[in-house]
Enzyme design. Structure first.
Site, mmCIF file in Angstrom:
data_model
loop_
_atom_site.group_PDB
_atom_site.id
_atom_site.type_symbol
_atom_site.label_atom_id
_atom_site.label_comp_id
_atom_site.label_asym_id
_atom_site.label_seq_id
_atom_site.Cartn_x
_atom_site.Cartn_y
_atom_site.Cartn_z
ATOM 1 C CE1 TYR A 148 -1.344 4.083 9.279
ATOM 2 C CE2 TYR A 148 -0.255 2.943 7.521
ATOM 3 C CZ TYR A 148 -1.251 3.019 8.259
ATOM 4 O OH TYR A 148 -2.392 1.858 8.344
ATOM 5 N N PRO A 158 -4.629 0.454 18.848
ATOM 6 C CG PRO A 158 -6.550 -0.706 18.161
ATOM 7 C CD PRO A 158 -6.023 -0.340 19.565
ATOM 8 C CE LYS A 170 3.729 3.082 13.570
ATOM 9 N NZ LYS A 170 4.034 2.756 12.065
ATOM 10 C CG HIS A 226 -2.201 -0.882 0.923
ATOM 11 N ND1 HIS A 226 -3.345 -0.691 1.546
ATOM 12 C CD2 HIS A 226 -2.421 -1.996 0.192
ATOM 13 C CE1 HIS A 226 -4.393 -1.458 1.284
ATOM 14 N NE2 HIS A 226 -3.830 -2.189 0.412
ATOM 15 C CE1 TYR A 282 -5.263 3.923 8.925
ATOM 16 C CE2 TYR A 282 -5.790 3.732 11.104
ATOM 17 C CZ TYR A 282 -5.135 3.231 10.167
ATOM 18 O OH TYR A 282 -4.162 2.255 10.294
HETATM 19 C C1 PHB Z 1 -6.390 -4.244 10.595
HETATM 20 O O1 PHB Z 1 -6.176 -4.478 9.436
HETATM 21 O O2 PHB Z 1 -6.868 -5.070 11.403
HETATM 22 C C2 PHB Z 1 -5.607 -3.044 11.124
HETATM 23 C C3 PHB Z 1 -5.252 -2.056 10.175
HETATM 24 C C4 PHB Z 1 -4.762 -0.821 10.723
HETATM 25 C C5 PHB Z 1 -5.023 -0.546 12.006
HETATM 26 C C6 PHB Z 1 -5.450 -1.296 12.929
HETATM 27 C C7 PHB Z 1 -5.875 -2.528 12.573
HETATM 28 O O3 PHB Z 1 -4.492 0.583 12.475
#
Ligand code: PHB
Ligand code: APR
Length: 385
Positions: free
Chosen positions: A380, A288, A292, A72, A196
């Protein structure tokens, strides 16, 4: 039995450390309290920083990740329906790999038999300031392993951190007053990239495991029960928190996994006690937001592995002496980023109108400033190990 390093815990941290030591001629054994299939049943996040990709490649664990994972180049941020793409490749010249962390654990388990003991009960660590040894029970018998070093990779609820005298360790913690309700479903992801989203009803995240499997989350209040969330209720709530075009494009289906996870920031200091070292979730927890958790576990064990190899093979203590301060430097920076992303994107029950305007302004600043986007992107994709 005598061995150079005893590793407690066969999660991603313990397995990676075990492999690093094995490849460099250091004798190690991993003690895990659960069965292997239980370890693989835990669903975790799905974004791997490039530094962690390279570490997994270097120990031979990257083949399936490169074949099945998705590279990505950016993410989308959404704030009350306003969208902003953050292009990592353009901003910092780096990418991330979207690949389930459960799959990383499976790949690590498949690498080699190594010395791994599953269903090791009542693991106890002894004399880690002097001549360390570990005891455990298996098949009704008590066993003892004498060793040079102990690596505590046994997660947040493990035994190693709890074995350190109270006065020798400081715990820093923030518990957030909400959780994430996650759903895994065999439907194509709504967007090529992760989204997000902040919304006055709460945070939402659109993630994915493959081109046919999606992973979605919505922020839920403290005390919510998964039984109260039918699939329909979940999809309705998720769509309400996204912009109308995304909501419209969303493919829904039945859930194959649904669970609620609490959010916590936690750091223990220091991470070395004589011949005992803490790494991964045993040492720290991140919320989450930003994914990280596994990445931090990987950088801890990269540094710990090199230090233990130096100590066991070259008989130099420089690496182990520097371990705690070196890893904590990176840990605190990942903690800061995860806390910042969490603070920006979630709805907090005690937020005032002023706090909400600050969140909005922070988003507008990111949307308008390439420098702010670069800072987000730099963190990130992962700070250097
Ligand atoms: C996930 O794909 O479960 C996932 C992805 C990004 C995050 C948290 C969880 O920040
Ligand atoms: N004795 C032996 N093993 C133990 C004990 C114990 N007393 N206590 C816990 N364990 C085992 C657990 O069963 C688990 O398999 O330690 C392992 C710890 O694994 P994780 O919790 O996955 O922690 P870690 O390896 O540090 O992984 C860190 O990776 O999967 C991601 O997001 C996840 O943040 C997490 C990160």
């Amino acid at each position: 039995m005598r061995i150079q390093v005893v590793i407690i815990g066969a999660g991603p941290a313990g397995l990676t450390l075990g492999r690093l030591l094995e490849l460099n001629g250091v004798d190690a054994v991993i003690l895990e309290q659960r069965r292997g299939d239980y370890v693989l049943s835990r669903i975790r996040a799905g974004v791997i920083e490039w530094g962690a990709v390279e570490l997994l490649d270097s120990i031979g664990a990257g083949r399936r990740m490169h074949a099945e994972g998705l590279v990505h180049h950016g993410i989308e941020m959404s704030f009350d329906g306003d969208r902003q793409r953050v292009d990592f490749t353009d901003l910092v010249g780096k990418q991330v790999m979207v690949y389930g962390q459960t799959e990383v654990t499976r790949d690590l388990m498949d690498l080699s038999e190594g010395k791994r003991i599953y269903e090791a009960e009542a693991v106890e660590i002894h004399d880690f300031d002097g001549s360390p040894y570990v005891t455990y029970r298996k098949d009704g018998q008590t066993h003892r392993i004498d060793c040079d070093f102990i690596a505590g990779c046994d997660g947040f609820h493990g035994v190693t951190r709890k074995s350190v005298p109270r006065g020798a360790i400081v715990n820093y913690e923030r518990v957030y007053p909400f959780g994430w309700l996650g759903v895994l479903s065999d439907v194509p992801p709504v967007s090529e990239e992760l989204i997000y989203a902040h919304h006055e009803r709460g945070f939402a995240l659109c993630s994915q495991r493959s081109l046919t499997r999606s992973r979605y989350y919505v922020q839920v209040q403290e005390g919510e029960k998964v039984e109260d969330w039918s699939d329909d209720r979940f999809w309705d709530e998720l769509r309400r928190r996204l912009n109308p075009e995304t909501a419209e494009a969303m493919k829904t289906g039945s859930s194959i996994e649904k669970s609620i996870a609490p959010l916590r920031s936690f750091v223990a200091e220091p991470l070395r006690f004589g011949k005992l070292f803490l790494a991964g979730d045993a040492a720290h927890i991140v919320p989450p937001t930003g994914a990280k958790g596994l990445n931090l576990a990987m950088s801890d064990v990269a540094i710990l592995g090199a230090a233990l190899i130096e100590a066991c093979v070259e008989k130099s203590t420089a690496g182990i002496n520097a371990y705690s301060s070196r890893v904590l430097d990176r840990i605190w920076k990942s903690e800061r980023f995860s806390w910042w992303m969490t603070s920006l994107l979630h709805t907090f029950p005690d937020n005032t109108e002023f706090d909400r305007r600050m969140q909005r302004t922070e988003f507008e600043y990111i949307a308008a400033s390439r420098v702010a986007q670069q800072s987000l992107a730099e963190n990130y994709v992962g700070l250097p190990i």
